[in-house]
Design an enzyme around this catalytic site. Structure first.
Site, PDB file in Angstrom:
ATOM      1  N   HIS A   1       0.818  -1.214   0.000  1.00 44.72           N
ATOM      2  CA  HIS A   1       0.000   0.000   0.000  1.00 44.72           C
ATOM      3  C   HIS A   1       0.854   1.267   0.000  1.00 44.72           C
ATOM      4  O   HIS A   1       1.482   1.606   1.010  1.00 44.72           O
ATOM      5  CB  HIS A   1      -0.952  -0.008   1.211  1.00 44.72           C
ATOM      6  CG  HIS A   1      -1.913   1.124   1.180  1.00 44.72           C
ATOM      7  ND1 HIS A   1      -2.337   1.801   2.299  1.00 44.72           N
ATOM      8  CD2 HIS A   1      -2.538   1.723   0.130  1.00 44.72           C
ATOM      9  CE1 HIS A   1      -3.180   2.747   1.941  1.00 44.72           C
ATOM     10  NE2 HIS A   1      -3.312   2.732   0.629  1.00 44.72           N
TER      11      HIS A   1
ATOM     12  N   ASN B   1      -4.805   4.428   7.036  1.00 43.39           N
ATOM     13  CA  ASN B   1      -6.222   4.725   6.821  1.00 43.39           C
ATOM     14  C   ASN B   1      -7.096   4.377   8.024  1.00 43.39           C
ATOM     15  O   ASN B   1      -8.164   4.954   8.204  1.00 43.39           O
ATOM     16  CB  ASN B   1      -6.740   4.024   5.563  1.00 43.39           C
ATOM     17  CG  ASN B   1      -6.353   4.806   4.323  1.00 43.39           C
ATOM     18  OD1 ASN B   1      -5.949   5.957   4.407  1.00 43.39           O
ATOM     19  ND2 ASN B   1      -6.456   4.187   3.174  1.00 43.39           N
TER      20      ASN B   1
HETATM   21  N1  CAA Z   1       5.349  13.979  -8.207  1.00 40.88           N
HETATM   22  C1  CAA Z   1       6.593  14.348  -7.830  1.00 40.88           C
HETATM   23  N2  CAA Z   1       6.826  15.200  -6.821  1.00 40.88           N
HETATM   24  C2  CAA Z   1       5.769  15.703  -6.161  1.00 40.88           C
HETATM   25  C3  CAA Z   1       4.448  15.369  -6.501  1.00 40.88           C
HETATM   26  C4  CAA Z   1       4.264  14.463  -7.567  1.00 40.88           C
HETATM   27  N3  CAA Z   1       3.053  14.071  -7.978  1.00 40.88           N
HETATM   28  N4  CAA Z   1       3.598  16.033  -5.660  1.00 40.88           N
HETATM   29  C5  CAA Z   1       4.372  16.761  -4.846  1.00 40.88           C
HETATM   30  N5  CAA Z   1       5.667  16.564  -5.149  1.00 40.88           N
HETATM   31  C6  CAA Z   1       6.833  17.160  -4.513  1.00 40.88           C
HETATM   32  C7  CAA Z   1       7.120  18.565  -4.975  1.00 40.88           C
HETATM   33  O1  CAA Z   1       7.878  18.581  -6.159  1.00 40.88           O
HETATM   34  C8  CAA Z   1       7.902  19.111  -3.795  1.00 40.88           C
HETATM   35  O2  CAA Z   1       9.238  18.630  -3.883  1.00 40.88           O
HETATM   36  P1  CAA Z   1      10.471  19.314  -3.089  1.00 40.88           P
HETATM   37  O3  CAA Z   1      10.252  19.031  -1.642  1.00 40.88           O
HETATM   38  O4  CAA Z   1      11.674  18.655  -3.648  1.00 40.88           O
HETATM   39  O5  CAA Z   1      10.383  20.768  -3.381  1.00 40.88           O
HETATM   40  C9  CAA Z   1       7.229  18.431  -2.608  1.00 40.88           C
HETATM   41  O6  CAA Z   1       6.547  17.303  -3.130  1.00 40.88           O
HETATM   42  C10 CAA Z   1       6.235  19.328  -1.952  1.00 40.88           C
HETATM   43  O7  CAA Z   1       5.259  19.714  -2.925  1.00 40.88           O
HETATM   44  P2  CAA Z   1       4.690  21.193  -3.066  1.00 40.88           P
HETATM   45  O8  CAA Z   1       5.747  22.184  -2.668  1.00 40.88           O
HETATM   46  O9  CAA Z   1       4.043  21.363  -4.383  1.00 40.88           O
HETATM   47  O10 CAA Z   1       3.463  21.223  -2.080  1.00 40.88           O
HETATM   48  P3  CAA Z   1       3.404  20.947  -0.551  1.00 40.88           P
HETATM   49  O11 CAA Z   1       4.636  21.363   0.174  1.00 40.88           O
HETATM   50  O12 CAA Z   1       2.104  21.550  -0.186  1.00 40.88           O
HETATM   51  O13 CAA Z   1       3.299  19.354  -0.454  1.00 40.88           O
HETATM   52  C11 CAA Z   1       2.152  17.324  -0.409  1.00 40.88           C
HETATM   53  C12 CAA Z   1       2.306  18.632  -1.114  1.00 40.88           C
HETATM   54  C13 CAA Z   1       3.406  16.475  -0.607  1.00 40.88           C
HETATM   55  C14 CAA Z   1       0.966  16.616  -1.055  1.00 40.88           C
HETATM   56  C15 CAA Z   1       1.948  17.593   1.130  1.00 40.88           C
HETATM   57  O14 CAA Z   1       0.922  18.514   1.307  1.00 40.88           O
HETATM   58  C16 CAA Z   1       1.598  16.360   1.925  1.00 40.88           C
HETATM   59  O15 CAA Z   1       2.472  15.592   2.309  1.00 40.88           O
HETATM   60  N6  CAA Z   1       0.283  16.169   2.184  1.00 40.88           N
HETATM   61  C17 CAA Z   1      -0.236  14.991   2.873  1.00 40.88           C
HETATM   62  C18 CAA Z   1      -0.456  13.919   1.858  1.00 40.88           C
HETATM   63  C19 CAA Z   1      -0.996  12.700   2.490  1.00 40.88           C
HETATM   64  O16 CAA Z   1      -1.339  12.618   3.644  1.00 40.88           O
HETATM   65  N7  CAA Z   1      -1.107  11.665   1.656  1.00 40.88           N
HETATM   66  C20 CAA Z   1      -1.679  10.428   2.053  1.00 40.88           C
HETATM   67  C21 CAA Z   1      -3.090  10.433   1.598  1.00 40.88           C
HETATM   68  S1  CAA Z   1      -3.925   9.005   2.179  1.00 40.88           S
HETATM   69  C22 CAA Z   1      -3.557   7.871   1.014  1.00 40.88           C
HETATM   70  O17 CAA Z   1      -2.938   8.081   0.019  1.00 40.88           O
HETATM   71  C23 CAA Z   1      -4.049   6.540   1.353  1.00 40.88           C
HETATM   72  C24 CAA Z   1      -5.234   6.099   0.683  1.00 40.88           C
HETATM   73  O18 CAA Z   1      -5.223   4.970   0.330  1.00 40.88           O
HETATM   74  C25 CAA Z   1      -6.490   6.856   0.563  1.00 40.88           C
END
Ligand code: CAA
Length: 336
Positions: A182, A232
């Site tokens: 996952h 989750n």
């Molecule tokens: N591909 C590559 N890199 C990515 C990316 C992608 N799709 N999305 C974000 N990034 C990278 C950015 O390039 C950036 O890199 P650096 O640190 O090198 O600069 C970094 O991630 C941070 O991105 P941003 O600056 O654009 O934005 P942010 O600081 O707001 O971060 C985020 C965005 C990473 C999504 C952050 O908000 C975060 O960690 N959020 C929580 C996400 C989370 O909890 N995810 C789990 C969801 S639950 C799940 O997935 C389970 C399920 O089954 C439902």
């Protein structure tokens, strides 16, 4: 505390931060049974499948095949991968020219074989990772079919976030070579993979999945097959409680998000997170748990009680970030 036997301690887990009261005891004496994995097939070219394929190819240097039912779905997956790699290239190759960055993106996208033919997809596979729709019957259909087509040694894993791995594995005759893998959204950025074992998952299967996660540059954690696994199990009730808090009129969506970001240090508030996960996905997980996990006592009815605020948005097609300008709890105008 009793440690479930399926959480057998592993040498390969010694670097994780599991608390001493759980699985640390015999780390130093356990041996990894991981077998060599070279060819990996990912089923499902959506956000999760594409993300997993990308990281397997880019960081893991595996031979990756991505499969889905239509060419359109595959080309959408390639677009997701290209966009993400371009983002990575802009950061990590800032000193290089646009041409070099494009060449990097293209080399990885091109290295991922794509096919709509499931038989061809698994002909030479060592590991299948499934990331298709969260529907147990459809997953079982796919795995039941692949079981007769994939090499006998191949390991099967599901990226399900909420369904029972034991249930899905029932469709196959390789329950010992079946586990959960996952990953989290966005896959290239989130560092965690939950590796799930059922009562039937062999040590070799579990260790192999663990090693794949590590070679992808992720930190794996182990969990027994249980509702929502670790993340989750905690996140879904948390998001539902945030929604109920707003439904009760106690605070606004924006203020709940601000509070959790600034008061608890979370990168996103629960409503931003719900928009990222997808409101349909959230609703679907809760519905599934209401139907299957509440009566077994694994999940409390209160934790996943239906929410009108959530259901109204889902009905209106406001599913979160993926709905663009329509949004979910927030709107996402083009380019944002
Ligand atoms: N591909 C590559 N890199 C990515 C990316 C992608 N799709 N999305 C974000 N990034 C990278 C950015 O390039 C950036 O890199 P650096 O640190 O090198 O600069 C970094 O991630 C941070 O991105 P941003 O600056 O654009 O934005 P942010 O600081 O707001 O971060 C985020 C965005 C990473 C999504 C952050 O908000 C975060 O960690 N959020 C929580 C996400 C989370 O909890 N995810 C789990 C969801 S639950 C799940 O997935 C389970 C399920 O089954 C439902």
């Amino acid at each position: 505390m009793n440690v479930p036997s399926v959480l057998r301690p592993l040498a390969s887990m010694a670097t994780t931060s599991m608390p001493p009261s759980t699985a640390v005891r015999s780390f130093t004496t356990s041996v990894s049974h991981a077998k060599e994995i070279k060819n990996i097939t990912v089923f499902g070219a959506g956000l999760m499948g594409a993300g997993i394929a990308q990281v397997l190819a880019h960081k893991g240097k595996y031979n990756v095949t991505l499969s889905d039912v239509t060419d359109k779905a595959l080309s959408n997956g390639q677009t997701i991968i290209s966009k993400s790699l371009s983002r990575i290239a802009r950061k990590s190759m800032a000193d290089s020219g646009a041409e070099e960055q494009e060449a990097f993106v293209k080399s990885i996208v091109d290295s991922i074989k794509v096919t709509t033919d499931p038989v061809e997809a698994v002909e030479q596979t060592d590991l299948v990772i499934e990331a298709i729709i969260e529907n147990v019957a459809i997953k079982k259909d796919l795995f039941g079919f692949l079981d007769t087509k994939a090499p006998d040694h191949a390991i099967f894993a599901s990226n399900t976030s909420s369904l029972s791995i034991t249930d899905v594995a029932e469709a196959t005759k390789r329950k010992d070579r079946f586990g959960g893998f996952h990953a989290f959204n966005p896959v290239p950025q989130m560092k965690l993979v939950e590796v799930i074992r059922t009562n039937d998952t062999s040590d070799e299967t579990f260790d192999s999945l663990y090693e794949v996660a590590k070679r992808m540059g992720k930190t794996p954690v182990a969990c027994v097959d249980s509702p929502g696994f670790i993340v989750n199990r905690l996140l879904v009730p948390y998001m539902f409680e945030a929604i109920r808090l707003v439904e009760r009129g106690e605070a606004s969506i924006q203020d709940v998000d601000t509070a959790m970001k600034l008061g608890a240090g979370y990168p996103m508030g629960p409503f931003e997170l719900a928009d990222l996960v997808g409101l349909d996905t959230l609703s679907h997980i809760a519905k599934g748990w209401r139907e299957t996990r509440v009566k077994t006592g694994e999940i409390s009815a209160e934790a996943v009680k239906e929410s009108s605020l959530l259901e109204e948005r889902v009905k209106e097609g406001r599913l979160g970030k993926k709905s663009g300008a329509k949004g979910g709890f927030y709107e996402y105008p083009a380019g944002k």
